[in-house]
Motif scaffolding. Structure first.
Motif, PDB file in Angstrom:
ATOM      1  N   THR A 135       0.654  -1.412   0.196  1.00  0.00           N
ATOM      2  CA  THR A 135       0.087  -0.313   0.535  1.00  0.00           C
ATOM      3  C   THR A 135       0.471   1.879   0.185  1.00  0.00           C
ATOM      4  N   SER A 136       2.260   1.264   0.726  1.00  0.00           N
ATOM      5  CA  SER A 136       3.032   2.015   0.671  1.00  0.00           C
ATOM      6  C   SER A 136       4.635   1.901   0.616  1.00  0.00           C
ATOM      7  N   ALA A 137       5.250   3.262   0.879  1.00  0.00           N
ATOM      8  CA  ALA A 137       6.476   2.921   1.634  1.00  0.00           C
ATOM      9  C   ALA A 137       6.477   2.120   2.795  1.00  0.00           C
ATOM     10  N   SER A 138       5.417   2.794   3.553  1.00  0.00           N
ATOM     11  CA  SER A 138       5.488   2.805   4.827  1.00  0.00           C
ATOM     12  C   SER A 138       5.569   1.236   5.009  1.00  0.00           C
ATOM     13  N   ALA A 139       4.102   0.551   4.659  1.00  0.00           N
ATOM     14  CA  ALA A 139       4.089  -0.478   4.626  1.00  0.00           C
ATOM     15  C   ALA A 139       5.140  -1.873   4.278  1.00  0.00           C
ATOM     16  N   ALA A 179      16.252  11.091   8.225  1.00  0.00           N
ATOM     17  CA  ALA A 179      15.888   9.541   8.147  1.00  0.00           C
ATOM     18  C   ALA A 179      14.213  10.078   7.596  1.00  0.00           C
ATOM     19  N   HIS A 180      13.422   9.036   6.923  1.00  0.00           N
ATOM     20  CA  HIS A 180      12.000   9.494   6.437  1.00  0.00           C
ATOM     21  C   HIS A 180      11.394   9.296   7.765  1.00  0.00           C
ATOM     22  N   VAL A 181      10.044   9.473   8.321  1.00  0.00           N
ATOM     23  CA  VAL A 181       9.685   9.834  10.434  1.00  0.00           C
ATOM     24  C   VAL A 181       9.120   8.513   9.781  1.00  0.00           C
ATOM     25  N   THR A 182       8.566   7.564   8.217  1.00  0.00           N
ATOM     26  CA  THR A 182       8.102   6.163   8.101  1.00  0.00           C
ATOM     27  C   THR A 182       8.854   5.050   8.515  1.00  0.00           C
ATOM     28  N   VAL A 183      10.233   5.601   7.809  1.00  0.00           N
ATOM     29  CA  VAL A 183      11.325   4.370   8.014  1.00  0.00           C
ATOM     30  C   VAL A 183      11.710   4.317  10.474  1.00  0.00           C
ATOM     31  N   LEU A 224      19.619   3.773   4.628  1.00  0.00           N
ATOM     32  CA  LEU A 224      20.018   4.422   3.817  1.00  0.00           C
ATOM     33  C   LEU A 224      18.911   5.242   2.770  1.00  0.00           C
ATOM     34  N   GLN A 225      19.178   6.401   2.349  1.00  0.00           N
ATOM     35  CA  GLN A 225      18.235   6.988   2.046  1.00  0.00           C
ATOM     36  C   GLN A 225      18.647   7.072   0.271  1.00  0.00           C
ATOM     37  N   ALA A 226      17.619   6.938  -0.411  1.00  0.00           N
ATOM     38  CA  ALA A 226      17.856   7.870  -1.989  1.00  0.00           C
ATOM     39  C   ALA A 226      16.563   8.615  -2.097  1.00  0.00           C
ATOM     40  N   GLY A 227      17.298  10.066  -1.821  1.00  0.00           N
ATOM     41  CA  GLY A 227      15.616  10.822  -1.798  1.00  0.00           C
ATOM     42  C   GLY A 227      15.768  11.607  -1.063  1.00  0.00           C
ATOM     43  N   GLU A 228      16.413  12.783  -0.250  1.00  0.00           N
ATOM     44  CA  GLU A 228      15.913  13.020   0.901  1.00  0.00           C
ATOM     45  C   GLU A 228      14.863  13.846   0.860  1.00  0.00           C
ATOM     46  N   VAL A 229      13.681  13.810   2.111  1.00  0.00           N
ATOM     47  CA  VAL A 229      12.486  14.250   1.659  1.00  0.00           C
ATOM     48  C   VAL A 229      12.258  16.082   1.448  1.00  0.00           C
ATOM     49  N   ASN A 230      13.727  16.343   1.707  1.00  0.00           N
ATOM     50  CA  ASN A 230      13.714  18.282   1.526  1.00  0.00           C
ATOM     51  C   ASN A 230      14.535  18.531   0.376  1.00  0.00           C
ATOM     52  N   VAL A 253      17.526   0.426   1.975  1.00  0.00           N
ATOM     53  CA  VAL A 253      17.190   1.931   1.739  1.00  0.00           C
ATOM     54  C   VAL A 253      15.603   2.313   0.970  1.00  0.00           C
ATOM     55  N   ASP A 254      15.627   3.059   1.326  1.00  0.00           N
ATOM     56  CA  ASP A 254      14.287   4.075   1.546  1.00  0.00           C
ATOM     57  C   ASP A 254      14.704   5.083   0.337  1.00  0.00           C
ATOM     58  N   GLY A 255      13.448   4.479  -0.926  1.00  0.00           N
ATOM     59  CA  GLY A 255      13.758   5.246  -1.810  1.00  0.00           C
ATOM     60  C   GLY A 255      12.710   5.925  -2.959  1.00  0.00           C
ATOM     61  N   ALA A 256      11.850   6.399  -1.421  1.00  0.00           N
ATOM     62  CA  ALA A 256      10.165   6.431  -1.963  1.00  0.00           C
ATOM     63  C   ALA A 256      10.075   7.004  -3.403  1.00  0.00           C
ATOM     64  N   PHE A 257      10.694   8.438  -3.814  1.00  0.00           N
ATOM     65  CA  PHE A 257      10.640   8.698  -5.064  1.00  0.00           C
ATOM     66  C   PHE A 257      11.696   8.419  -5.741  1.00  0.00           C
ATOM     67  N   GLY A 258      13.128   8.900  -4.836  1.00  0.00           N
ATOM     68  CA  GLY A 258      14.208   9.335  -5.323  1.00  0.00           C
ATOM     69  C   GLY A 258      15.701   8.453  -6.246  1.00  0.00           C
ATOM     70  N   GLY A 284       4.746   3.975  -6.405  1.00  0.00           N
ATOM     71  CA  GLY A 284       4.608   4.077  -7.459  1.00  0.00           C
ATOM     72  C   GLY A 284       4.019   5.713  -7.236  1.00  0.00           C
ATOM     73  N   HIS A 285       2.787   5.351  -6.729  1.00  0.00           N
ATOM     74  CA  HIS A 285       1.924   6.701  -5.976  1.00  0.00           C
ATOM     75  C   HIS A 285       3.084   8.296  -5.730  1.00  0.00           C
ATOM     76  N   LYS A 286       3.964   7.935  -6.131  1.00  0.00           N
ATOM     77  CA  LYS A 286       4.565   9.328  -6.123  1.00  0.00           C
ATOM     78  C   LYS A 286       5.659   9.704  -7.526  1.00  0.00           C
ATOM     79  N   TRP A 287       6.621   9.660  -7.686  1.00  0.00           N
ATOM     80  CA  TRP A 287       7.673  10.615  -8.913  1.00  0.00           C
ATOM     81  C   TRP A 287       6.835   9.514  -9.997  1.00  0.00           C
TER      82      TRP A 287
HETATM   83  C1  LIG Z   1       6.669   9.804   0.791  1.00  0.00           C
HETATM   84  C2  LIG Z   1       8.005   9.142   1.795  1.00  0.00           C
HETATM   85  C3  LIG Z   1       8.439   7.455   2.251  1.00  0.00           C
HETATM   86  C4  LIG Z   1       6.560   7.413   2.767  1.00  0.00           C
HETATM   87  O1  LIG Z   1       5.906   6.704   1.375  1.00  0.00           O
HETATM   88  P1  LIG Z   1       4.779   6.436   1.322  1.00  0.00           P
HETATM   89  O2  LIG Z   1       4.559   5.728   0.340  1.00  0.00           O
HETATM   90  O3  LIG Z   1       3.645   7.670   2.070  1.00  0.00           O
HETATM   91  O4  LIG Z   1       4.199   5.442   2.486  1.00  0.00           O
HETATM   92  C5  LIG Z   1       9.122   7.259   3.372  1.00  0.00           C
HETATM   93  N1  LIG Z   1      10.019   7.961   3.258  1.00  0.00           N
HETATM   94  C6  LIG Z   1      10.869   8.903   1.655  1.00  0.00           C
HETATM   95  C7  LIG Z   1      12.016   9.834   1.454  1.00  0.00           C
HETATM   96  C8  LIG Z   1       8.964  10.065   1.283  1.00  0.00           C
HETATM   97  O5  LIG Z   1       9.154  10.546   0.751  1.00  0.00           O
END
Ligand SMILES: *Cc1c(COP(=O)(O)O)cnc(C)c1O
Length: 454
Positions: A135-139, A179-183, A224-230, A253-258, A284-287
């Motif tokens: 459902t989400s990068a969080s899940a 790190a993103h809050v969802t991680v 690690l992170q690909a695409g810091e949210v700011n 690696v959290d790469g939600a959009f990056g 998918g639902h972001k970029w």
């Molecule tokens: C949006 C985002 C998430 C969480 O993704 P969701 O699909 O909203 O759960 C995690 N990490 C980064 C960097 C994000 O931008």
């Protein structure tokens, strides 16, 4: 009204909504928000007419939506929905499949399997990896991180499924300050309290500093992170992944959009080395501009993910690559279908072109704002522009002035202790005209704030 007439009516209203997106306010007016009180009714004793329910939904609901799918929305990293993905989603809704395994939906199983293969191909990640459409990068982070912990414990001879966590050797988790809050949420859900996290220092762009990497061992998960949210910045994957490999740690690696930067030759550079990780999450639902909720959890060791998540029951066993064995959900809709449609519609070149366009437009925004005397805080390496207008107060005043008439929307944030605003270019509908018009609007608002302060 027959079922088909009702669906026709819904389709007509949905089409009208989409057709008016470009002209919509990015954020609803106070009047439109007041209209939401029409939903404050009590549960009807007898059912209401379906046509009446549809009319209320559209008449009161549509005006109070955020037009985040329009080209004038620069908030968070939201993206729009590509036409092919929206059309596929219509079919998925009509099919109403419980897409958990081949037995429940041969069509969904086959299409999602192809989607999984294409995702690995376009992101250039290890081809045998498992792909969970969650459902989400969080899940998906929760799924991948729990697979990581279970695997590291198994290497120490600990049977997590039977023994659980009580008395288990501690698995350390290293996360970056940015790190993103969802991680952090996924880790908290797993029972890793924030006090137990090992926090690695970052530089001024929010990248983990390899020189200050905490010690790693074979009972460590390095996030690690690909695409810091700011800032959109990337951790330095090559040295960090090499250090983790040498220690026997697991890299997530959290790469939600990056992570989608990998799909484009002009932005791929900073992702080098990310393919050496063990697991990745992306949306998918972001970029990629697919509908909510569509995300991917990817795990190099397909068996590690299936082993951790598997939910075969006596009445329902299925292959290890069945989606119900790869993600949190048991019953689920076929959310990989819209991802398949988006990839088929764009092709490899189209994904690259969309990423490239957004990054070029982000540069255009950044240089236009800098020319107007605003301070761009980040190196624009991706689709994010982080901006400050003098003090904390004037930054927030500028943002309030810019979003006041509802034509544009973007969010405020804090970056390394200071107020800032964040503009994200992430909808396929956003082109140069939308960016130039946003720039004029942003600069006019800045003039207004400066004049008021002078
Ligand atoms: C949006 C985002 C998430 C969480 O993704 P969701 O699909 O909203 O759960 C995690 N990490 C980064 C960097 C994000 O931008």
């Amino acid at each position: 009204m027959t079922e088909i007439e009702l669906l026709d009516a819904a389709d007509r209203r949905a089409r009208a909504y989409v057709a008016t997106l470009p002209a919509r306010r990015a954020f609803p007016s106070a009047d439109d928000l007041r209209g939401l009180s029409r939903f404050d009714e009590s549960l009807p004793e007898g059912g209401r007419h379906d046509a009446d329910t549809l009319a209320l939904l559209d008449d009161a609901g549509s005006p109070a939506t955020v037009a985040s799918a329009s080209g004038a929305y620069f908030g968070f990293v939201v993206g729009g929905t590509l036409p092919a993905a929206a059309a596929a989603e219509r079919m998925v809704v009509a099919w109403d499949q419980c897409a958990s395994s081949f037995d429940n939906s041969p069509a969904a199983f086959a299409i999602e399997r192809t989607a999984a293969r294409w995702v690995l191909d376009v992101l250039d990640l290890p081809r045998g990896s498992a792909v969970s459409f969650g459902t989400s990068a969080s899940a998906c982070a929760l799924a991948c991180l729990t697979a990581a912990r279970r695997t590291l414990l198994a290497r120490r001879g600990w049977d997590f499924d039977r023994a659980g966590l009580a008395g288990a050797p501690e698995v350390r988790v290293v996360v970056s300050e940015a790190a993103h809050v969802t991680v952090l949420k996924a880790l908290r859900l797993m029972g890793v309290g924030t006090d137990r996290l090992v926090v690695a220092a970052v530089d001024e762009q929010g990248r983990m500093d390899p020189a200050r990497l905490p010690p790693l061992d074979d009972a460590t998960i390095l996030c690690l992170q690909a695409g810091e949210v700011n800032t959109g910045s990337f951790d330095a994957f090559e040295p960090l992944v090499a250090a983790a490999r040498a220690a026997g740690a697991w890299v997530h690696v959290d790469g939600a959009f990056g992570l989608w930067a990998r799909a484009c030759p002009s932005t791929r550079g900073p992702t080098h080395g990310v393919e050496g990780a063990d697991s990745w999450t992306t949306d998918g639902h972001k970029w990629l501009n697919t509908p909510y909720d569509g995300a991917m959890g990817i795990c190099r060791d397909a068996g590690a993910l299936a082993g951790a998540i598997s939910s075969d029951a006596v009445y329902s066993s299925a292959s290890a690559d069945s989606q119900k064995n790869l993600g949190i959900e048991f019953s689920r809709r076929a959310r990989g279908v819209a991802i398949w449609a988006a990839l088929r519609s764009l092709g490899r070149e189209g994904v690259a072109a969309m990423v490239d366009k957004h990054v070029r437009l982000a540069h255009r925004l950044a240089s236009g704002l800098a020319a107007a005397g605003l301070e761009v805080l980040n190196d624009v390496v991706l689709n994010q522009v982080l901006v400050r207008a003098g003090s904390d107060e004037t930054t927030l005043a500028w943002r309030d002035a810019a979003i006041a008439d509802g034509r544009l929307w973007f969010g405020a944030t804090r970056w390394q202790g200071r107020a800032a605003v964040r503009l994200s270019v992430s909808s396929w509908r956003t082109g140069q005209d939308e960016v130039d018009s946003a720039l004029r609007h942003l600069c006019a608002a800045w003039e207004q704030v400066r004049a008021a302060g002078a």
